[in-house]
Design an enzyme around this catalytic site. Structure first.
Site, mmCIF file in Angstrom:
data_model
loop_
_atom_site.group_PDB
_atom_site.id
_atom_site.type_symbol
_atom_site.label_atom_id
_atom_site.label_comp_id
_atom_site.label_asym_id
_atom_site.label_seq_id
_atom_site.Cartn_x
_atom_site.Cartn_y
_atom_site.Cartn_z
ATOM 1 N N CYS A 94 71.890 -71.803 -60.872
ATOM 2 C CA CYS A 94 70.885 -72.372 -61.776
ATOM 3 C C CYS A 94 71.630 -73.120 -62.873
ATOM 4 O O CYS A 94 72.271 -72.497 -63.718
ATOM 5 C CB CYS A 94 70.010 -71.273 -62.366
ATOM 6 S SG CYS A 94 68.798 -71.872 -63.556
ATOM 7 N N ASN A 96 70.555 -75.032 -65.496
ATOM 8 C CA ASN A 96 70.081 -74.764 -66.848
ATOM 9 C C ASN A 96 70.408 -73.344 -67.272
ATOM 10 O O ASN A 96 70.718 -73.081 -68.438
ATOM 11 C CB ASN A 96 68.573 -75.005 -66.945
ATOM 12 C CG ASN A 96 68.208 -76.469 -66.855
ATOM 13 O OD1 ASN A 96 68.983 -77.335 -67.231
ATOM 14 N ND2 ASN A 96 67.017 -76.749 -66.339
ATOM 15 N N ASN A 170 72.579 -74.111 -54.150
ATOM 16 C CA ASN A 170 71.228 -73.750 -53.733
ATOM 17 C C ASN A 170 70.589 -75.011 -53.129
ATOM 18 O O ASN A 170 71.018 -76.135 -53.392
ATOM 19 C CB ASN A 170 70.404 -73.196 -54.905
ATOM 20 C CG ASN A 170 70.296 -74.178 -56.068
ATOM 21 O OD1 ASN A 170 71.027 -75.143 -56.159
ATOM 22 N ND2 ASN A 170 69.386 -73.909 -56.985
ATOM 23 N N GLU A 224 60.248 -75.161 -58.224
ATOM 24 C CA GLU A 224 61.395 -74.320 -57.910
ATOM 25 C C GLU A 224 61.013 -73.163 -56.994
ATOM 26 O O GLU A 224 59.998 -72.484 -57.215
ATOM 27 C CB GLU A 224 62.025 -73.763 -59.189
ATOM 28 C CG GLU A 224 62.701 -74.800 -60.047
ATOM 29 C CD GLU A 224 63.644 -74.171 -61.047
ATOM 30 O OE1 GLU A 224 64.540 -73.402 -60.618
ATOM 31 O OE2 GLU A 224 63.496 -74.436 -62.250
ATOM 32 N N ARG A 225 61.850 -72.947 -56.010
ATOM 33 C CA ARG A 225 61.706 -71.802 -55.122
ATOM 34 C C ARG A 225 61.747 -70.515 -55.945
ATOM 35 O O ARG A 225 62.655 -70.273 -56.703
ATOM 36 C CB ARG A 225 62.874 -71.828 -54.128
ATOM 37 C CG ARG A 225 62.969 -70.680 -53.164
ATOM 38 C CD ARG A 225 64.247 -70.762 -52.344
ATOM 39 N NE ARG A 225 65.442 -70.740 -53.177
ATOM 40 C CZ ARG A 225 66.680 -70.599 -52.716
ATOM 41 N NH1 ARG A 225 66.899 -70.525 -51.418
ATOM 42 N NH2 ARG A 225 67.704 -70.593 -53.535
ATOM 43 N N CYS A 233 65.030 -78.290 -64.242
ATOM 44 C CA CYS A 233 65.862 -77.572 -63.265
ATOM 45 C C CYS A 233 67.219 -78.256 -63.251
ATOM 46 O O CYS A 233 67.320 -79.430 -62.885
ATOM 47 C CB CYS A 233 65.220 -77.603 -61.878
ATOM 48 S SG CYS A 233 66.271 -76.934 -60.559
ATOM 49 N N GLY A 234 68.263 -77.538 -63.675
ATOM 50 C CA GLY A 234 69.577 -78.154 -63.799
ATOM 51 C C GLY A 234 70.145 -78.646 -62.482
ATOM 52 O O GLY A 234 70.546 -79.807 -62.352
#
Length: 299
Positions: A94, A96, A170, A224-225, A233-234
């Site tokens: 992630c 962020n 991811n 986002e999942r 979302c970074g």
């Protein structure tokens, strides 16, 4: 043995509106059950967040069985971002979250200096911290080399979009829509769940919908999942920058990604990528597990 402390210390922070609960747990003794994560992230009966960042040493997480081994480049003594989505599932990375995690390490005095190593399930992330105070900072994260995995599609509310798969540790599907402007982007049902190709994305993916690259800028929304639509979302902004550059016939470059929560600067190089944006720490305190249990989900 895990520690079932009734009082949990926490901090709350966000990166361009993508918000997280930070749980200091140096010895990795807290049992982060999916029920506890869901209760903490509940915006009505808990603290409320898009996810949880447990702060623990990588070696302790291995010893407790949370990690099967040390990811690439991560040492046992490194601080590790044990990230959980709001639905209780585990995520590999992630962007962020790394910004907020590193900011908290620095502002809390857990680490000194403005260069911080952060362990993640996707490997080591090197972080540079600037203009740091107890509440705000500007953070740059080395995000690694984005891997384009191919072309796929997604569907939401009978609308079908095509995009490129980008692995940032991811999975992402970044969709550039020709002719889309910010007003039309705001009207799309990005808040609803997307149907993805299960063969292309067997573990699901984050979906980014974005405008074409114009004067070095794109506008993006993301689903986002494990969390639903978020304000930012970074890893998704990096995937979006890759897709926008490719759509413009470019491989490298700097892109300003405008998300509902603010703006993030992404630089795509041949040997890697960086993500730069603000981080805010907005609160700290304690929460009682028993109160969460009464609310219906504390484990």
């Amino acid at each position: 043995m895990t520690n079932q402390r009734r009082q949990l210390s926490f901090a709350k922070g966000h990166g361009t509106g993508n918000d997280f609960i930070i749980l200091p747990d140096p010895g990795a003794r807290t049992d982060l059950s999916p029920g506890l994560i869901r209760a903490l992230c509940d915006r009505h009966r808990g603290i409320g967040a898009d996810g949880v960042l447990r702060v623990a040493r990588a070696g302790d997480l291995v010893d407790r069985g949370v990690l099967g081994g040390l990811p690439d480049g991560v040492a046992a003594g490194d601080w590790f971002m044990d990230y959980r989505n709001a639905d209780g599932t585990t995520a590999e990375m992630c962007g962020n979250g790394v910004r907020v995690f590193a900011h908290w390490l620095r502002s809390s005095g857990t680490v000194e200096g403005d260069a911080v190593r952060v362990g993640t399930r996707a490997g080591l992330r090197q972080v540079r911290i600037e203009n740091c105070s107890g509440t705000s900072a500007e953070i740059t994260v080395e995000m690694g080399v984005p891997e384009v995995t191919g072309v796929s599609t997604c569907t939401v509310s009978e609308q079908r979009f095509a995009g490129i798969g980008v692995d940032m540790g991811n999975p992402h599907l970044a969709c550039v829509l020709p002719g889309l402007d910010p007003a039309a982007l705001a009207a799309l049902p990005v808040d609803r769940s997307f149907d993805l190709d299960p063969e292309f994305f067997p573990a699901g993916a984050n979906v980014e919908i974005l405008t074409e690259l114009t004067d070095g800028r794109v506008h993006m929304r993301v689903h986002e999942r494990g969390a639903g639509e978020t304000l930012s979302c970074g890893t998704g902004t990096v995937a979006a920058a890759v897709a926008a550059l490719a759509d413009a016939g470019e491989v490298t470059g700097e892109v300003t990604v405008v998300v509902p929560g603010g703006e993030i600067t992404v630089v795509i190089r041949e040997d890697g990528s960086t993500l730069t944006g603000p981080s805010s720490i907005v609160a700290e305190g304690t929460i009682d597990r028993d109160a969460l249990a009464v609310a219906g989900a504390g484990g």
